[in-house]
Design an enzyme around this catalytic site. Structure first.
Site, short mmCIF file in Angstrom:
data_model
loop_
_atom_site.label_atom_id
_atom_site.label_comp_id
_atom_site.label_asym_id
_atom_site.label_seq_id
_atom_site.Cartn_x
_atom_site.Cartn_y
_atom_site.Cartn_z
N HIS A 148 0.88 -1.37 0.13
CA HIS A 148 -0.09 -0.04 -0.02
C HIS A 148 0.68 1.27 -0.08
CE1 HIS A 148 -2.94 -2.79 2.54
NE2 HIS A 148 -2.98 -2.90 1.05
N HIS A 176 4.08 -0.15 1.43
CA HIS A 176 4.49 -0.73 2.43
C HIS A 176 3.58 -1.75 2.67
CE1 HIS A 176 3.57 -1.35 7.04
NE2 HIS A 176 4.78 -1.48 6.90
N TYR A 225 0.30 1.76 13.71
CA TYR A 225 0.58 2.68 12.75
C TYR A 225 0.54 4.12 13.28
CZ TYR A 225 -0.95 -1.21 9.87
OH TYR A 225 -1.15 -2.57 9.61
#
Length: 195
Positions: free
Chosen positions: A76, A132, A145
């Site tokens: 992504h 990622h 995250y």
């Protein structure tokens, strides 16, 4: 009674990587008979490394995912000005992978993997301009995250985690992927949009 070691003296080290702008924040846990204590983030060290006072305050969202062994999430990225993120594995272990999509970068198109786990507590800082993804290596893996701007689905970009041009070697057989990841585009299609 005070702990043997003051919380102010729990060090966090910065380790550069071979990708410009990408680095690991490596805490050094304090162990005693109770277990351990570690600092998982230090804004002053982060700001000093980036050379931008207040850089840590730019983070806008924290998210967490939970995945089962073999699950792959990726690859992504984000269009526009991209996004910076700080990721860590809070539970279990993951095989974390970055792909440099900055056309001007000497490492453009290359990928690199990192082991992130709940033993070493490493944080991976990813500046804008990367794809990622990760694969869960343990029965359960929780990824955290910290992202520098709110998520906008209209800016999502993705490349198939099996893309032959990227040739990412996933360490375990892939068990589950989302419909979005299963339908992701190719590296060649992404290159056409970056040009």
């Amino acid at each position: 009674m005070r702990d043997k070691l003051s919380c102010d003296h729990i060090p966090v080290r910065i380790e550069p990587t071979d990708f410009s702008g990408v680095f690991l924040m490596v805490p050094e846990p304090f162990h005693d008979d109770r277990g351990l204590f570690t600092r998982t983030f230090d804004a002053a060290i982060f700001d000093e490394h980036l050379g931008r006072p207040g850089a840590a305050a730019e983070f806008a969202q924290d998210s967490q995912s939970r995945s089962h062994r073999g699950v792959v999430r990726g690859m992504h990225g984000r269009a526009g000005r991209g996004e910076a993120k700080l990721v860590r594995c809070a539970r279990g272990a993951v095989h974390d992978v970055l792909v440099d999509i900055r056309p001007e970068s000497p490492t453009f198109g290359r990928h690199r993997s990192f082991l992130l786990d709940d033993n070493d507590f490493h944080h991976l800082y990813i500046p804008p301009g990367f794809l990622h993804g990760f694969q869960a290596l343990t029965e359960t893996a929780d990824m955290c995250y910290r992202i520098d701007r709110p998520h906008d689905p209209a800016e999502d970009i993705s490349v198939a985690f099996t893309d032959p041009d990227l040739a990412i070697a996933w360490p375990h057989p892939v068990t589950i992927v989302s419909p979005r990841d299963a339908a992701a585009g190719t590296w060649k299609e992404l290159l056409a949009t970056l040009g």
